[in-house]
Design a protein around this motif. Structure first.
Motif, mmCIF file in Angstrom:
data_model
loop_
_atom_site.group_PDB
_atom_site.id
_atom_site.type_symbol
_atom_site.label_atom_id
_atom_site.label_comp_id
_atom_site.label_asym_id
_atom_site.label_seq_id
_atom_site.Cartn_x
_atom_site.Cartn_y
_atom_site.Cartn_z
ATOM 1 N N ILE A 176 -49.776 16.985 87.223
ATOM 2 C CA ILE A 176 -49.478 18.402 86.998
ATOM 3 C C ILE A 176 -49.635 19.126 88.335
ATOM 4 C CG2 ILE A 176 -49.953 20.425 85.595
ATOM 5 C CD1 ILE A 176 -49.262 17.962 83.954
ATOM 6 N N LEU A 177 -48.593 19.811 88.759
ATOM 7 C CA LEU A 177 -48.599 20.434 90.080
ATOM 8 C C LEU A 177 -48.849 21.940 90.012
ATOM 9 C CD1 LEU A 177 -45.549 18.670 91.789
ATOM 10 C CD2 LEU A 177 -47.882 17.826 91.453
ATOM 11 N N GLY A 178 -49.466 22.447 91.075
ATOM 12 C CA GLY A 178 -49.630 23.888 91.230
ATOM 13 C C GLY A 178 -48.545 24.448 92.127
ATOM 14 N N CYS A 179 -47.389 23.821 92.108
ATOM 15 C CA CYS A 179 -46.226 24.215 92.897
ATOM 16 C C CYS A 179 -44.995 23.698 92.167
ATOM 17 C CB CYS A 179 -46.305 23.614 94.310
ATOM 18 S SG CYS A 179 -46.646 21.848 94.359
ATOM 19 N N GLY A 180 -43.817 23.861 92.737
ATOM 20 C CA GLY A 180 -42.619 23.324 92.103
ATOM 21 C C GLY A 180 -42.619 21.801 92.118
ATOM 22 N N VAL A 181 -41.898 21.184 91.186
ATOM 23 C CA VAL A 181 -41.874 19.718 91.134
ATOM 24 C C VAL A 181 -41.135 19.115 92.326
ATOM 25 C CG1 VAL A 181 -42.076 19.582 88.617
ATOM 26 C CG2 VAL A 181 -39.797 19.689 89.660
ATOM 27 N N ASP A 182 -40.472 19.940 93.105
ATOM 28 C CA ASP A 182 -39.794 19.459 94.310
ATOM 29 C C ASP A 182 -40.644 19.638 95.559
ATOM 30 O OD1 ASP A 182 -39.601 22.242 94.015
ATOM 31 O OD2 ASP A 182 -37.792 22.356 95.235
ATOM 32 N N VAL A 183 -41.882 20.098 95.385
ATOM 33 C CA VAL A 183 -42.799 20.310 96.501
ATOM 34 C C VAL A 183 -43.971 19.346 96.347
ATOM 35 C CG1 VAL A 183 -44.323 21.953 97.668
ATOM 36 C CG2 VAL A 183 -42.168 22.743 96.655
ATOM 37 N N VAL A 184 -44.246 18.566 97.372
ATOM 38 C CA VAL A 184 -45.358 17.619 97.324
ATOM 39 C C VAL A 184 -46.556 18.230 98.042
ATOM 40 C CG1 VAL A 184 -46.177 15.312 97.915
ATOM 41 C CG2 VAL A 184 -43.774 15.661 97.278
ATOM 42 N N TYR A 185 -47.653 18.422 97.283
ATOM 43 C CA TYR A 185 -48.874 18.956 97.883
ATOM 44 C C TYR A 185 -50.076 18.211 97.321
ATOM 45 C CZ TYR A 185 -52.368 22.070 99.747
ATOM 46 O OH TYR A 185 -53.448 22.568 100.450
ATOM 47 N N PRO A 186 -50.935 17.689 98.213
ATOM 48 C CA PRO A 186 -50.841 17.735 99.673
ATOM 49 C C PRO A 186 -49.733 16.813 100.194
ATOM 50 C CG PRO A 186 -52.665 16.335 99.015
ATOM 51 C CD PRO A 186 -52.154 16.975 97.761
ATOM 52 N N PRO A 187 -49.176 17.106 101.367
ATOM 53 C CA PRO A 187 -48.034 16.327 101.875
ATOM 54 C C PRO A 187 -48.324 14.840 102.020
ATOM 55 C CG PRO A 187 -48.323 18.342 103.153
ATOM 56 C CD PRO A 187 -49.514 18.235 102.262
ATOM 57 N N GLU A 188 -49.584 14.478 102.310
ATOM 58 C CA GLU A 188 -49.903 13.058 102.489
ATOM 59 C C GLU A 188 -49.823 12.257 101.188
ATOM 60 O OE1 GLU A 188 -54.054 15.145 102.485
ATOM 61 O OE2 GLU A 188 -52.000 15.595 103.119
ATOM 62 N N ASN A 189 -49.657 12.952 100.061
ATOM 63 C CA ASN A 189 -49.521 12.257 98.780
ATOM 64 C C ASN A 189 -48.055 12.002 98.398
ATOM 65 O OD1 ASN A 189 -52.147 11.747 98.198
ATOM 66 N ND2 ASN A 189 -52.388 13.336 96.649
ATOM 67 N N GLN A 190 -47.170 12.100 99.372
ATOM 68 C CA GLN A 190 -45.758 11.835 99.106
ATOM 69 C C GLN A 190 -45.564 10.427 98.526
ATOM 70 O OE1 GLN A 190 -42.652 13.886 99.820
ATOM 71 N NE2 GLN A 190 -42.134 12.336 98.278
ATOM 72 N N ARG A 191 -46.237 9.447 99.111
ATOM 73 C CA ARG A 191 -46.094 8.065 98.635
ATOM 74 C C ARG A 191 -46.607 7.928 97.201
ATOM 75 N NH1 ARG A 191 -49.239 3.207 99.306
ATOM 76 N NH2 ARG A 191 -47.895 1.351 99.262
ATOM 77 N N LEU A 192 -47.736 8.555 96.909
ATOM 78 C CA LEU A 192 -48.281 8.511 95.555
ATOM 79 C C LEU A 192 -47.345 9.199 94.569
ATOM 80 C CD1 LEU A 192 -50.617 7.832 93.630
ATOM 81 C CD2 LEU A 192 -51.731 9.972 94.351
ATOM 82 N N TYR A 193 -46.791 10.320 94.976
ATOM 83 C CA TYR A 193 -45.804 11.053 94.160
ATOM 84 C C TYR A 193 -44.638 10.132 93.812
ATOM 85 C CZ TYR A 193 -42.256 14.776 93.305
ATOM 86 O OH TYR A 193 -41.265 15.581 92.785
#
Length: 381
Positions: free
Chosen positions: A171-188
């Motif tokens: 569950i994100l506190g931003c849009g589903v097209d935004v990865v936060y924190p950025p270092e979790n891109q791989r996990l996303y």
């Protein structure tokens, strides 16, 4: 304009929150009718003042429906409305459920097996490993592990669930097209690739703020039947999530830690306030035993019927499990009877222990748990 498009518009308008929109929906037949309503009719709804009226009446100047629809397609995202079968059942029951959900990936059809695992962003190795292990076991038993994709405990929870080849929802506190924190891109990306889901109530392109995170936290707890706090300071976001869970009438669990650790103070406070202390996954399962079927092939140590949980196993794990009788066995015996390589047996025993089917005894001996099924599990992954 479709109903789904009308929901998209209303959800993105400034000053129109979920509570206000639900009041509007009680007054008007649907979202399309709200967008076409006259000012005098809108003003009759409690909480609707000049700013909200202006947003609704001038929505075309505030929201680009065509651009939003194109971005949804670009990111393989979809919008889930309250009446859609995908909308989590438990989330509908909270005071202020999201008007819509933006989603990527796959949601499980039965949300009543969701369990949230949350904790601090700054964590100890004890907290990280505990979150990963418990999430692994929960996902392996069929729970969907829900968390917030944050650093620390959240990341460990998602990772543990995926290691069990189970289901997890971020569950994100931003849009589903935004990865936060950025270092979790791989996990996303791994969550989506592994059959999990990414959810948010915020329009595409929304960046996280101090306001969006608490809103996210109420969804994390709201779509789950319980919230497990693994490690948290007294002022952490995880404590906010636990408070939401209490307000929503959901079970709160907490893992104890060192008495001199600031990272444990939040969990200890929750336990003092009535949260269920968790030492292993059984402490959680005992609270939800009504979710599981009972059959005479499973017995507890006291002779009572025990839950017969469907536990997914690989071919090698099932082959190892099959060699166990009612006696303790050394690893060399297990290797000889299974016909598998020692390294495969060692890894398989570790996974069976994680799945609560066998237990390790002193001297590198293993024994099938008394509360494991008398017949080997049939489901193979």
């Amino acid at each position: 304009m479709t109903t789904r498009e009308a929901y998209l518009i209303l959800n993105a308008l400034p000053h129109v929150g979920s509570v206000t929109l639900r009041r509007l929906l009680e007054r008007f037949p649907g979202p399309k009718e709200i967008l076409c309503a006259q000012e005098r009719d809108l003003r009759q709804v409690q909480g609707v003042g000049p700013e909200i009226v202006k947003s609704i009446r001038e929505w075309e100047n505030l929201f680009d429906l065509e651009a939003e629809s194109a971005k949804l397609e670009q990111h393989s995202a979809r919008v889930i409305m309250p009446d859609d079968p995908e909308y989590p059942v438990l989330l509908k029951e909270i005071y202020d459920p999201p008007v819509i959900l933006y989603a990527r990936g796959t949601l499980k059809p039965e949300s009543r097996t969701n369990l949230s695992v949350v904790g601090s962003r700054k964590t100890s190795s004890y907290g990280t490993e505990t979150a990963r292990k418990l999430s692994y076991q929960l996902a392996g038993l069929g729970f969907s592990v829900v968390s917030g994709l944050a650093r620390g405990i959240d990341s460990a929870a998602h990772t543990g669930a995926m290691q069990a080849k189970g289901h997890t929802v971020a569950i994100l506190g931003c849009g589903v097209d935004v990865v936060y924190p950025p270092e979790n891109q791989r996990l996303y990306d791994q969550i989506l690739k592994g059959g999990g889901a990414i959810l948010s109530e915020f329009p595409l392109g929304t960046t996280p703020t101090r306001q969006t995170f608490p809103m996210r936290n109420r969804v994390v707890s709201g779509m789950s039947m319980g919230t497990l706090v693994v490690e948290a300071g007294q002022q952490s976001g995880a404590m906010i999530t636990a408070n939401f869970a209490n307000e929503q009438g959901r079970q709160v669990f907490a893992v104890p830690g060192r008495v001199d650790s600031a990272l444990s103070r939040g969990c200890h406070r929750l336990i003092k306030d009535g949260a269920k202390l968790v030492e292993d996954v059984d402490d959680i399962l005992n609270e939800f035993e009504n979710l599981f079927s009972f059959q005479r092939t499973g017995f507890a140590e006291n002779g009572e019927l025990a839950p017969a949980l469907e536990v997914p196993l690989t071919e090698e794990q099932k082959r190892i499990f099959d060699v166990f009788l009612d006696e303790e066995m050394e690893i060399d015996q297990i290797t000889a009877r299974s016909g598998l390589a020692p390294a495969v047996v060692s890894a398989g025993l570790f996974m069976l222990e994680m799945k609560k089917l066998v237990k390790q005894l002193p001297g590198k001996k293993f024994l099938r748990r008394n509360d494991a099924l008398r017949e080997p599990p049939e489901r193979v992954i």
